[in-house]
Design a protein around this motif. Sequence first.
Motif, mmCIF file in Angstrom:
data_model
loop_
_atom_site.group_PDB
_atom_site.id
_atom_site.type_symbol
_atom_site.label_atom_id
_atom_site.label_comp_id
_atom_site.label_asym_id
_atom_site.label_seq_id
_atom_site.Cartn_x
_atom_site.Cartn_y
_atom_site.Cartn_z
ATOM 1 N N GLN A 198 -11.231 37.108 -40.344
ATOM 2 C CA GLN A 198 -9.806 37.241 -40.565
ATOM 3 C C GLN A 198 -9.463 37.564 -42.015
ATOM 4 O O GLN A 198 -8.474 38.256 -42.277
ATOM 5 C CB GLN A 198 -9.123 35.909 -40.191
ATOM 6 C CG GLN A 198 -9.387 35.443 -38.772
ATOM 7 C CD GLN A 198 -8.448 36.099 -37.785
ATOM 8 O OE1 GLN A 198 -7.362 36.501 -38.154
ATOM 9 N NE2 GLN A 198 -8.857 36.190 -36.548
ATOM 10 N N ASN A 199 -10.237 37.091 -42.960
ATOM 11 C CA ASN A 199 -9.850 37.239 -44.364
ATOM 12 C C ASN A 199 -9.690 38.686 -44.783
ATOM 13 O O ASN A 199 -8.756 39.032 -45.508
ATOM 14 C CB ASN A 199 -10.873 36.561 -45.277
ATOM 15 C CG ASN A 199 -10.711 35.061 -45.298
ATOM 16 O OD1 ASN A 199 -9.632 34.550 -45.048
ATOM 17 N ND2 ASN A 199 -11.788 34.359 -45.598
ATOM 18 N N ASN A 200 -10.597 39.559 -44.358
ATOM 19 C CA ASN A 200 -10.539 40.949 -44.797
ATOM 20 C C ASN A 200 -9.226 41.606 -44.403
ATOM 21 O O ASN A 200 -8.568 42.254 -45.212
ATOM 22 C CB ASN A 200 -11.709 41.746 -44.198
ATOM 23 C CG ASN A 200 -13.025 41.407 -44.868
ATOM 24 O OD1 ASN A 200 -13.037 40.865 -45.956
ATOM 25 N ND2 ASN A 200 -14.124 41.717 -44.198
ATOM 26 N N LYS A 201 -8.827 41.449 -43.153
ATOM 27 C CA LYS A 201 -7.629 42.151 -42.707
ATOM 28 C C LYS A 201 -6.375 41.568 -43.330
ATOM 29 O O LYS A 201 -5.410 42.289 -43.600
ATOM 30 C CB LYS A 201 -7.522 42.154 -41.182
ATOM 31 C CG LYS A 201 -7.350 40.802 -40.527
ATOM 32 C CD LYS A 201 -7.372 40.978 -39.004
ATOM 33 C CE LYS A 201 -7.338 39.647 -38.287
ATOM 34 N NZ LYS A 201 -7.465 39.819 -36.836
ATOM 35 N N LEU A 202 -6.356 40.255 -43.570
ATOM 36 C CA LEU A 202 -5.170 39.668 -44.154
ATOM 37 C C LEU A 202 -5.085 39.985 -45.644
ATOM 38 O O LEU A 202 -4.006 40.209 -46.181
ATOM 39 C CB LEU A 202 -5.163 38.163 -43.911
ATOM 40 C CG LEU A 202 -4.999 37.787 -42.428
ATOM 41 C CD1 LEU A 202 -5.040 36.279 -42.256
ATOM 42 C CD2 LEU A 202 -3.704 38.340 -41.860
ATOM 43 N N ASN A 203 -6.215 40.027 -46.318
ATOM 44 C CA ASN A 203 -6.211 40.464 -47.713
ATOM 45 C C ASN A 203 -5.698 41.891 -47.815
ATOM 46 O O ASN A 203 -4.898 42.227 -48.699
ATOM 47 C CB ASN A 203 -7.623 40.388 -48.312
ATOM 48 C CG ASN A 203 -7.985 38.982 -48.741
ATOM 49 O OD1 ASN A 203 -7.116 38.151 -48.938
ATOM 50 N ND2 ASN A 203 -9.271 38.726 -48.896
ATOM 51 N N ASN A 254 -4.856 49.460 -42.182
ATOM 52 C CA ASN A 254 -4.780 48.335 -43.119
ATOM 53 C C ASN A 254 -6.142 48.023 -43.719
ATOM 54 O O ASN A 254 -6.275 47.795 -44.921
ATOM 55 C CB ASN A 254 -4.230 47.094 -42.409
ATOM 56 C CG ASN A 254 -2.716 47.060 -42.401
ATOM 57 O OD1 ASN A 254 -2.066 47.666 -43.246
ATOM 58 N ND2 ASN A 254 -2.147 46.338 -41.448
ATOM 59 N N GLU A 255 -7.168 48.020 -42.881
ATOM 60 C CA GLU A 255 -8.514 47.673 -43.337
ATOM 61 C C GLU A 255 -9.085 48.711 -44.310
ATOM 62 O O GLU A 255 -9.748 48.364 -45.280
ATOM 63 C CB GLU A 255 -9.455 47.562 -42.138
ATOM 64 C CG GLU A 255 -9.347 46.265 -41.376
ATOM 65 C CD GLU A 255 -9.902 45.102 -42.157
ATOM 66 O OE1 GLU A 255 -10.939 45.269 -42.828
ATOM 67 O OE2 GLU A 255 -9.296 44.039 -42.116
ATOM 68 N N LEU A 256 -8.820 49.979 -44.034
ATOM 69 C CA LEU A 256 -9.461 51.052 -44.785
ATOM 70 C C LEU A 256 -8.598 51.600 -45.923
ATOM 71 O O LEU A 256 -9.053 52.451 -46.682
ATOM 72 C CB LEU A 256 -9.831 52.197 -43.842
ATOM 73 C CG LEU A 256 -10.795 51.847 -42.691
ATOM 74 C CD1 LEU A 256 -11.078 53.079 -41.853
ATOM 75 C CD2 LEU A 256 -12.078 51.240 -43.211
ATOM 76 N N ALA A 257 -7.355 51.110 -46.035
ATOM 77 C CA ALA A 257 -6.458 51.672 -47.057
ATOM 78 C C ALA A 257 -5.597 50.595 -47.699
ATOM 79 O O ALA A 257 -4.411 50.800 -47.942
ATOM 80 C CB ALA A 257 -5.599 52.779 -46.458
#
Length: 371
Positions: free
Chosen positions: A40-45, A191-194
């Motif tokens: 979860q941390n990656n996408k919320l960051n 969101n994840e890649l940009a």
Amino acid sequence: MSVPRPRRIVLLVALVATLALLCCGGSVTAVLLGGLTDGQNNKLNAALGCGKGGPVDPDSKLPRVRQYGAAQIRNAAVIINVGADLKMPPRAWVIAVATAMQESRLTNLGNLGSKNDHDSLGLFQQRPSAGWGTPAQVTDPVYASTKFYNKLKAVEGWENMPLTEAAQRVQISAYPDAYAKHEPVATQIVNELADGAAGAVGNSVSMVCASGGQIAASGWTNPVKASVGSGFRTADRPTHQGVDLIVGRYTPIAAAASGIVSKVKCDEDHSGRQTCNVDGYPGKGGCGWMVEIQSAGNVMTRYCHMVQRPFVKEGQEVTAGEIIGRVGTSGNSSGPHLHFEVHLNNDRSSAGAIDPVPFMRQQGAPLGGEG
């Protein structure tokens, strides 16, 4: 393709906020979007950045998304980088990624023989015979993405169209409604890649977080600009399936996302009466004048206590930000406000309801004074 810009370093305070959000709403996103194997941390960051850090290098280590392999996610990164290089706003990136998800599952397809749709090739199933380019060109992800964006740019008003309509104007597919189901995961991939670009204002290249009535690249916006009053399933109101947005009578109510109006009615009170053209009161029961909208990803939003009959009708297509009614205090209400609900799986019952506050924050359209 130009050299991608470095991603922004997330500050410690943002990390604390991320962890708090993870506790409150992470499971909702996992249910809706299918989950990310990197946690979860990656996408919320990423959602905190609103795209300021720019797209990641497609040749760097990329996050994994369930059901998509490394090569597919790299192709998504290429699509996003091309969009950024062409100065297309982040809403276009979401549309392009969702389109490629439908056409090829983000796979650079070659000639499929008898299984192929005529001579369709590449990420977007573009046909050389229809003038998209040579077979070598349309199977080059950079070339194919560039052709997609250039045709999208030529579609008048694409920025305000539902994703599936904008994609169809480019692709002219035999299945024009097929693109919509990919919008939530395409949003998450962007969101994840940009650096959280799906939370930025969708029709601008300034990469500023959407606020107020602005529509985020995710396709979501605030229904009203107002503070949050009574919350979701609080201790004193455990059956409260949404949140109350406190705002004055006659304030316009916007559709939070594009979709189809599935319900318009004067909701019955506890006595079975349909008396929505007068002010309600606590204990009366019912939602008063209400609207329900079904949007991409099988998300249903509900809007209650309108002051008069809504401006929309069942079966009508609406776009994000379109005014559907005005705030009132009909039904079970103690004063003017919008009662706003979000339901997953198009489940109208309380079982489908989730807390709108973390959900809307994840869409880049935070409620109340957030943002």
